[in-house]
Structures are given as structure tokens and as C-alpha cells.
Scaffold this active site. Structure first.
Site, PDB file in Angstrom:
ATOM      1  N   ARG B  64      34.911  32.708  31.587  1.00  0.00           N
ATOM      2  CA  ARG B  64      36.240  33.055  32.070  1.00  0.00           C
ATOM      3  C   ARG B  64      37.248  32.692  30.992  1.00  0.00           C
ATOM      4  O   ARG B  64      37.584  31.512  30.798  1.00  0.00           O
ATOM      5  CB  ARG B  64      36.518  32.285  33.371  1.00  0.00           C
ATOM      6  CG  ARG B  64      35.668  32.753  34.535  1.00  0.00           C
ATOM      7  CD  ARG B  64      35.760  34.247  34.746  1.00  0.00           C
ATOM      8  NE  ARG B  64      35.430  34.667  36.100  1.00  0.00           N
ATOM      9  CZ  ARG B  64      35.582  35.914  36.537  1.00  0.00           C
ATOM     10  NH1 ARG B  64      36.036  36.870  35.723  1.00  0.00           N
ATOM     11  NH2 ARG B  64      35.274  36.229  37.780  1.00  0.00           N
ATOM     12  N   GLU B  92      29.470  46.233  42.763  1.00  0.00           N
ATOM     13  CA  GLU B  92      29.515  45.000  41.974  1.00  0.00           C
ATOM     14  C   GLU B  92      28.236  44.185  42.153  1.00  0.00           C
ATOM     15  O   GLU B  92      27.716  43.606  41.201  1.00  0.00           O
ATOM     16  CB  GLU B  92      30.741  44.157  42.350  1.00  0.00           C
ATOM     17  CG  GLU B  92      32.063  44.741  41.883  1.00  0.00           C
ATOM     18  CD  GLU B  92      32.265  44.663  40.361  1.00  0.00           C
ATOM     19  OE1 GLU B  92      31.514  43.947  39.677  1.00  0.00           O
ATOM     20  OE2 GLU B  92      33.180  45.346  39.858  1.00  0.00           O
ATOM     21  N   GLY B 115      52.082  33.054  45.494  1.00  0.00           N
ATOM     22  CA  GLY B 115      53.321  32.629  44.845  1.00  0.00           C
ATOM     23  C   GLY B 115      53.725  33.504  43.672  1.00  0.00           C
ATOM     24  O   GLY B 115      54.910  33.585  43.341  1.00  0.00           O
ATOM     25  N   GLU B 119      47.169  39.822  44.240  1.00  0.00           N
ATOM     26  CA  GLU B 119      45.717  40.005  44.320  1.00  0.00           C
ATOM     27  C   GLU B 119      45.189  39.657  45.708  1.00  0.00           C
ATOM     28  O   GLU B 119      45.370  38.540  46.188  1.00  0.00           O
ATOM     29  CB  GLU B 119      44.983  39.126  43.287  1.00  0.00           C
ATOM     30  CG  GLU B 119      43.475  39.394  43.317  1.00  0.00           C
ATOM     31  CD  GLU B 119      42.654  38.386  42.508  1.00  0.00           C
ATOM     32  OE1 GLU B 119      41.663  38.806  41.911  1.00  0.00           O
ATOM     33  OE2 GLU B 119      43.007  37.196  42.470  1.00  0.00           O
ATOM     34  N   GLU B 140      30.703  47.167  29.686  1.00  0.00           N
ATOM     35  CA  GLU B 140      30.224  46.763  28.361  1.00  0.00           C
ATOM     36  C   GLU B 140      30.840  45.445  27.884  1.00  0.00           C
ATOM     37  O   GLU B 140      30.321  44.843  26.945  1.00  0.00           O
ATOM     38  CB  GLU B 140      30.441  47.888  27.328  1.00  0.00           C
ATOM     39  CG  GLU B 140      31.898  48.226  27.087  1.00  0.00           C
ATOM     40  CD  GLU B 140      32.070  49.208  25.933  1.00  0.00           C
ATOM     41  OE1 GLU B 140      31.073  49.755  25.449  1.00  0.00           O
ATOM     42  OE2 GLU B 140      33.237  49.396  25.523  1.00  0.00           O
TER      43      GLU B 140
END
Lengths: 183, 183
Positions: B64, B92, B115, B119, B140
Site C-alpha cells: 500500500r 475482484e 470527514g 468512498e 497490470e
């Protein structure tokens, strides 16, 4: 914890706001190809599951501009620069609800949106609530309404999608789990 | 659900990326004063709690970039334009783990960071997993390692902070609750 590390070639700073920063990183992927990552930097936040002596949950309703609607959530707020999470949790609880507390314990921390943001939320549980006479006041752009609800009422607020955010859904489930464990 | 509504005076589009958009809204607060809100627009996402016949949880480890570390999470991904959440969840799951499933049920949806971002994550539970011969492949720029763990192992991954995100912590607690309810 560096599996599949993506090395940074270049960082472009796009925006620096009052709360968030946006950058785009050019990266090298594990297979040597190049890519881009859009990244939001956030100071981190706290949230507080505050329980009254009767076991009621303290919630606040406020407008969330990003959603163009209000949500019912547990009290929460951003960390100030250098602020300890527990200090922030006590401050936000007092500002938003007027309560101080005897015990403030960390329940769980989590990243909210690791795909694009580094926001880390520390969720605390507060007990031994005491209403303060001269409580800290809200920021001047904050407007909240305080509610005290039972667990059953909170479950209904989830069904009604008035409670609809990760941290609040998480703590309601935490209370459901505690209820089962204490049976 | 418009309590304390903040009316928009002006919206400035700051950035339009591949995944997120950033805008700054000038607003009128409930007391008539003016303010600003920094807002991230996101297409929404799905996440999948996939359980094997033996009750193991399928997890994926991936890097991440926003955190500069890898995390162990349940399979997840962004909605494509016009894509139904369940279709996205099946896609997914197959892309990241190679599994199709017989049943895919919505467990809970929640906003991750109300806030500053819109999403919305839809969390599904998948059962009746079937390994596919010619599974869809990853994007990819995606590299993930698939793991299958017991609930006890997942609890340890939380303690070790290798599982450290809201959706995964939420579903592990969900399984803890189910375990108690089924006692």
C-alpha cells in the site's frame, strides 16, 4: 512488511490543504514496470465509543459535506500536530459532547482507506463519563447534535443507514460481541 | 438527513486522477458564516470475506503505497463505472484469488472516511468457493499474495498489525460475533 515494495521515482505535490495533502508518486513496480499512485496524506484521527453509566452510547449527528448528507457517528476528530491520540480523544469527546471521562482505553486502530489514503483512526472506549460545567467548545465550523442511544437503537440506526461509517459500525459490532461474551 | 446542511457557494476542481478527484467547496455554514471543505471523490469499492469449506478466511497481502508498507486484507477493489457491487465483488475475488463462488451476499456497507471522502465500501461474504481453471488476471499494476488462515490466525495478524485496515478488522470481528452466536 515491504512485500511487493513500490519504489518512488518522483513525487509531485498537487495540493496542500488545511486537512489533507494530495501527491502523485511515479513508482517502479515489483516487475520493473513503472506506474503512478494517487495518495492522500492525512494527519490521522481518533474516535470515541463513550458509554454512560446506564450503558447508553453517545453519538453525534453532523453534516458530512463529502456525502451531502448528515451521518450519526461516534464522536471523532483529527489529530493536531504532535498531539497524542488519547489526549485528542479526550479533547474531541469534551468538545463534541461536553463529557470528560475517568477511563479512556484504546480499543483498536485501523487505516480507513489504505488504497489511496494514510488516514489512521484510533478508536477508544471511554467510561466513567462526567458532564463538565465549562466544557471545551466546538471548532467554529462544527455543528453537531448529541444523542444517547441503547444498543438496540444503534442497531436500528444502522438498518436505517443513519449510522453508515466504518468506525461507528465497527464499535456497534464490538458491543454486540461483548454482549454475547458476557452472557 | 440534511441536518446542519452546508450549502455550496462555489466548487473548485483541483485534481482529476485515475482513481480519485479532489475539490474544494466554499460553503455557507448553518450559522451563516462561510467555510471551506476539502473533498475527495472516489468511485466506491467492494471487499469480500471469502470462506473456504473448512472455514478458513482468504486474505491477500499487497503493498500500500500510501502507507509505504504491505498490509494483509480481505480481497477488495474499486467499482468500475456503472458496475454493480456484487458483479465487482465476484470479479475482484476471482482476479485476486482465482476463486469463483456459489453465494455472494452483502454483509454491510460503510463510508470509510466521511470527514473528507465519499468512498463507500460494500462488504460481501462469499461461500461455496470454486477454484477456476482460467481465472481473470490482476490489473497490470497489482501484485498480491494469497493466504488462507483460521480465525485464530487472523486475530494474531491483527495483534501483529499486519491486518490493520477497517474493512478487514470489521469482518474478523464479524466472525468472532458469529462464533459466539453459534455457541
Amino acid at each position: 512488511m515491504k512485500k511487493f515494495e513500490e519504489k518512488t521515482i518522483h513525487t509531485e505535490q498537487i495540493f496542500e490543504g488545511r486537512i489533507i495533502r494530495l501527491q502523485v508518486d511515479d513508482i517502479v513496480l515489483p516487475d520493473g514496470k513503472e506506474g503512478k499512485r494517487e495518495i492522500i496524506k492525512h494527519p490521522g484521527a481518533v474516535a470515541v465509543l463513550a458509554l454512560t453509566a446506564e450503558g447508553k452510547i453517545i453519538l453525534v449527528e453532523q453534516y458530512r459535506k463529502a456525502l451531502e448528507r448528515s451521518l450519526v457517528e461516534i464522536p471523532a476528530g483529527k489529530l493536531e500536530a504532535g498531539e497524542e491520540p488519547e489526549v485528542c480523544a479526550r479533547r474531541e469527546l469534551e468538545e463534541e459532547t461536553g463529557y470528560a471521562c475517568e477511563s479512556m482505553m484504546l480499543l483498536q486502530s485501523f487505516y480507513t482507506s489504505p488504497g489511496f489514503a494514510d488516514e489512521l483512526v484510533h478508536v477508544f472506549i471511554a467510561k466513567g463519563l462526567v458532564k463538565k460545567e465549562n466544557a471545551l467548545s466546538l471548532d467554529e465550523d462544527e455543528f453537531v447534535e448529541v444523542m444517547e442511544v441503547t444498543l438496540a437503537e444503534a442497531e436500528q440506526l444502522i438498518k436505517d443507514q443513519r449510522i453508515f461509517d466504518a468506525k461507528t459500525v465497527y464499535v456497534i459490532q464490538y458491543l454486540q460481541l461483548q454482549q454475547q461474551l458476557n452472557k
